[in-house]
Write a protein that holds these residues in place. Structure first.
Motif, PDB file in Angstrom:
ATOM      1  N   THR A   1      -0.315   9.284   4.358  1.00 52.37           N
ATOM      2  CA  THR A   1      -1.658   8.894   3.931  1.00 52.37           C
ATOM      3  C   THR A   1      -1.605   8.626   2.436  1.00 52.37           C
ATOM      4  O   THR A   1      -0.676   9.066   1.750  1.00 52.37           O
ATOM      5  CB  THR A   1      -2.706  10.003   4.188  1.00 52.37           C
ATOM      6  OG1 THR A   1      -2.390  11.140   3.394  1.00 52.37           O
ATOM      7  CG2 THR A   1      -2.777  10.376   5.646  1.00 52.37           C
TER       8      THR A   1
ATOM      9  N   LEU B   1       0.893  -1.159   0.000  1.00 50.83           N
ATOM     10  CA  LEU B   1       0.000   0.000   0.000  1.00 50.83           C
ATOM     11  C   LEU B   1       0.928   1.205   0.000  1.00 50.83           C
ATOM     12  O   LEU B   1       1.637   1.440   0.975  1.00 50.83           O
ATOM     13  CB  LEU B   1      -0.889   0.031   1.245  1.00 50.83           C
ATOM     14  CG  LEU B   1      -2.232  -0.645   1.125  1.00 50.83           C
ATOM     15  CD1 LEU B   1      -2.990  -0.589   2.439  1.00 50.83           C
ATOM     16  CD2 LEU B   1      -3.071  -0.053   0.016  1.00 50.83           C
TER      17      LEU B   1
ATOM     18  N   GLY C   1     -13.062  -0.589   8.517  1.00 52.03           N
ATOM     19  CA  GLY C   1     -11.820  -0.958   7.862  1.00 52.03           C
ATOM     20  C   GLY C   1     -11.004  -1.965   8.636  1.00 52.03           C
ATOM     21  O   GLY C   1     -11.454  -2.525   9.630  1.00 52.03           O
TER      22      GLY C   1
ATOM     23  N   GLU D   1      -4.010   6.779  -1.179  1.00 50.69           N
ATOM     24  CA  GLU D   1      -5.140   6.058  -1.763  1.00 50.69           C
ATOM     25  C   GLU D   1      -4.581   5.171  -2.855  1.00 50.69           C
ATOM     26  O   GLU D   1      -3.827   5.633  -3.712  1.00 50.69           O
ATOM     27  CB  GLU D   1      -6.138   7.059  -2.338  1.00 50.69           C
ATOM     28  CG  GLU D   1      -7.382   6.435  -2.877  1.00 50.69           C
ATOM     29  CD  GLU D   1      -8.378   7.481  -3.354  1.00 50.69           C
ATOM     30  OE1 GLU D   1      -9.291   7.066  -4.084  1.00 50.69           O
ATOM     31  OE2 GLU D   1      -8.250   8.660  -3.034  1.00 50.69           O
TER      32      GLU D   1
ATOM     33  N   PHE E   1      -8.559   1.363  -1.749  1.00 50.51           N
ATOM     34  CA  PHE E   1      -8.307   1.619  -0.332  1.00 50.51           C
ATOM     35  C   PHE E   1      -7.771   3.023  -0.109  1.00 50.51           C
ATOM     36  O   PHE E   1      -6.912   3.494  -0.849  1.00 50.51           O
ATOM     37  CB  PHE E   1      -7.252   0.644   0.212  1.00 50.51           C
ATOM     38  CG  PHE E   1      -7.694  -0.775   0.241  1.00 50.51           C
ATOM     39  CD1 PHE E   1      -8.394  -1.274   1.323  1.00 50.51           C
ATOM     40  CD2 PHE E   1      -7.413  -1.617  -0.817  1.00 50.51           C
ATOM     41  CE1 PHE E   1      -8.795  -2.595   1.353  1.00 50.51           C
ATOM     42  CE2 PHE E   1      -7.810  -2.937  -0.800  1.00 50.51           C
ATOM     43  CZ  PHE E   1      -8.512  -3.426   0.286  1.00 50.51           C
ATOM     44  N   CYS E   2      -8.255   3.657   0.952  1.00 57.41           N
ATOM     45  CA  CYS E   2      -7.586   4.821   1.538  1.00 57.41           C
ATOM     46  C   CYS E   2      -6.794   4.246   2.703  1.00 57.41           C
ATOM     47  O   CYS E   2      -7.230   3.284   3.342  1.00 57.41           O
ATOM     48  CB  CYS E   2      -8.592   5.819   2.096  1.00 57.41           C
ATOM     49  SG  CYS E   2      -9.450   6.767   0.851  1.00 57.41           S
ATOM     50  N   TYR E   3      -5.635   4.824   2.987  1.00 55.48           N
ATOM     51  CA  TYR E   3      -4.866   4.314   4.119  1.00 55.48           C
ATOM     52  C   TYR E   3      -4.170   5.437   4.863  1.00 55.48           C
ATOM     53  O   TYR E   3      -3.894   6.497   4.295  1.00 55.48           O
ATOM     54  CB  TYR E   3      -3.852   3.252   3.673  1.00 55.48           C
ATOM     55  CG  TYR E   3      -2.736   3.772   2.810  1.00 55.48           C
ATOM     56  CD1 TYR E   3      -1.556   4.259   3.379  1.00 55.48           C
ATOM     57  CD2 TYR E   3      -2.853   3.787   1.423  1.00 55.48           C
ATOM     58  CE1 TYR E   3      -0.530   4.739   2.586  1.00 55.48           C
ATOM     59  CE2 TYR E   3      -1.833   4.258   0.625  1.00 55.48           C
ATOM     60  CZ  TYR E   3      -0.671   4.739   1.215  1.00 55.48           C
ATOM     61  OH  TYR E   3       0.337   5.224   0.424  1.00 55.48           O
TER      62      TYR E   3
ATOM     63  N   VAL F   1       2.675  -4.798   3.364  1.00 57.75           N
ATOM     64  CA  VAL F   1       1.658  -5.260   4.295  1.00 57.75           C
ATOM     65  C   VAL F   1       2.101  -6.620   4.820  1.00 57.75           C
ATOM     66  O   VAL F   1       2.264  -7.565   4.061  1.00 57.75           O
ATOM     67  CB  VAL F   1       0.278  -5.344   3.625  1.00 57.75           C
ATOM     68  CG1 VAL F   1      -0.755  -5.868   4.597  1.00 57.75           C
ATOM     69  CG2 VAL F   1      -0.124  -3.975   3.084  1.00 57.75           C
TER      70      VAL F   1
ATOM     71  N   ILE G   1      -1.058   0.315   9.619  1.00 59.57           N
ATOM     72  CA  ILE G   1      -1.705   0.872   8.428  1.00 59.57           C
ATOM     73  C   ILE G   1      -3.215   0.704   8.592  1.00 59.57           C
ATOM     74  O   ILE G   1      -3.737  -0.404   8.539  1.00 59.57           O
ATOM     75  CB  ILE G   1      -1.242   0.176   7.140  1.00 59.57           C
ATOM     76  CG1 ILE G   1       0.286   0.221   7.013  1.00 59.57           C
ATOM     77  CG2 ILE G   1      -1.909   0.822   5.925  1.00 59.57           C
ATOM     78  CD1 ILE G   1       0.825  -0.642   5.886  1.00 59.57           C
ATOM     79  N   LYS G   2      -3.878   1.828   8.811  1.00 66.33           N
ATOM     80  CA  LYS G   2      -5.339   1.828   8.925  1.00 66.33           C
ATOM     81  C   LYS G   2      -5.901   1.979   7.521  1.00 66.33           C
ATOM     82  O   LYS G   2      -5.528   2.900   6.793  1.00 66.33           O
ATOM     83  CB  LYS G   2      -5.785   2.989   9.809  1.00 66.33           C
ATOM     84  CG  LYS G   2      -7.275   3.110   9.971  1.00 66.33           C
ATOM     85  CD  LYS G   2      -7.603   4.291  10.874  1.00 66.33           C
ATOM     86  CE  LYS G   2      -9.095   4.429  11.070  1.00 66.33           C
ATOM     87  NZ  LYS G   2      -9.404   5.531  11.998  1.00 66.33           N
ATOM     88  N   THR G   3      -6.779   1.067   7.119  1.00 68.42           N
ATOM     89  CA  THR G   3      -7.332   1.105   5.766  1.00 68.42           C
ATOM     90  C   THR G   3      -8.838   1.252   5.801  1.00 68.42           C
ATOM     91  O   THR G   3      -9.495   0.892   6.787  1.00 68.42           O
ATOM     92  CB  THR G   3      -6.994  -0.175   4.979  1.00 68.42           C
ATOM     93  OG1 THR G   3      -7.632  -1.294   5.602  1.00 68.42           O
ATOM     94  CG2 THR G   3      -5.493  -0.395   4.882  1.00 68.42           C
TER      95      THR G   3
END
Length: 185
Positions: A140, A67, A82, A142, A146-148, A72, A98-100
């Motif tokens: 941050t 990502l 998420g 995208e 996914f946005c992360y 990951v 990593i928050k997705t």
């Protein structure tokens, strides 16, 4: 965008054997398969013989999914909107959380812009703060669907087991946790 059953040869999730649904975001784009049970996502590209796995593939692949610039490594937990993964920044060898947020899986096209704006505003707000009791935001982005948010990885455990009897935390320990959280605010 609509959900349909996955093609017969890809009916079950390779991770948990849950049912897969198929979504095509735009005509001509690879088909997106999503597990209704664990949220595993991968893509079928008709121009390529194999699947492209966008996140974790249960360890069967040889290359770690990425990502942005982050590898990951494994799933750490799931929330309402998420999944949080353990990641690694290969440039400097730092482990990150990593928050997705899976965009197309959770939201219709008309609400995507607002949801993405809120997600990135959260990162921007937290990124401006500097306190020992607030995680540091590194990056941050995208990618795929996914946005992360890549952030400082904190070692520790989940408090859920300690919020119900007979495993309640001692009062002094609970007060200490609440005081540190309040101090950050």
């Amino acid at each position: 965008m609509s959900s349909t059953p996955a093609p017969a040869e890809y009916r079950f999730c390779p991770r948990c054997a849950g049912a897969l649904t198929s979504r095509r975001i735009k005509e001509g784009e690879p088909e997106r398969l999503v597990c209704a049970t664990c949220g595993f996502v991968f893509y079928l590209d008709p121009k390529v013989a194999a699947c492209t796995i966008s996140m974790l593939d249960g360890g069967s692949g040889t290359e770690k999914p990425m990502l942005g610039r982050y590898q990951v490594e494994k799933e750490l937990g799931k929330g309402a909107m998420g999944v949080v993964y353990l990641g690694k920044d290969p440039k400097i060898g730092r482990e990150v959380a990593i928050k997705t947020m899976a965009l197309a899986q959770e939201f219709e096209a008309d609400e995507l812009a607002e949801v993405k704006e809120r997600f990135f505003r959260e990162a921007e707000t937290a990124g401006r703060l500097s306190h020992p009791n607030i995680v540091t935001i590194y990056d941050t982005g995208e990618e795929h669907d996914f946005c992360y948010i890549a952030m400082e990885l904190l070692k520790g455990g989940d408090l859920v087991p300690f919020v119900k009897a007979p495993n309640l935390l001692p009062v002094d320990r609970a007060v200490s946790i609440i005081a540190r959280a309040a101090d950050a605010l």
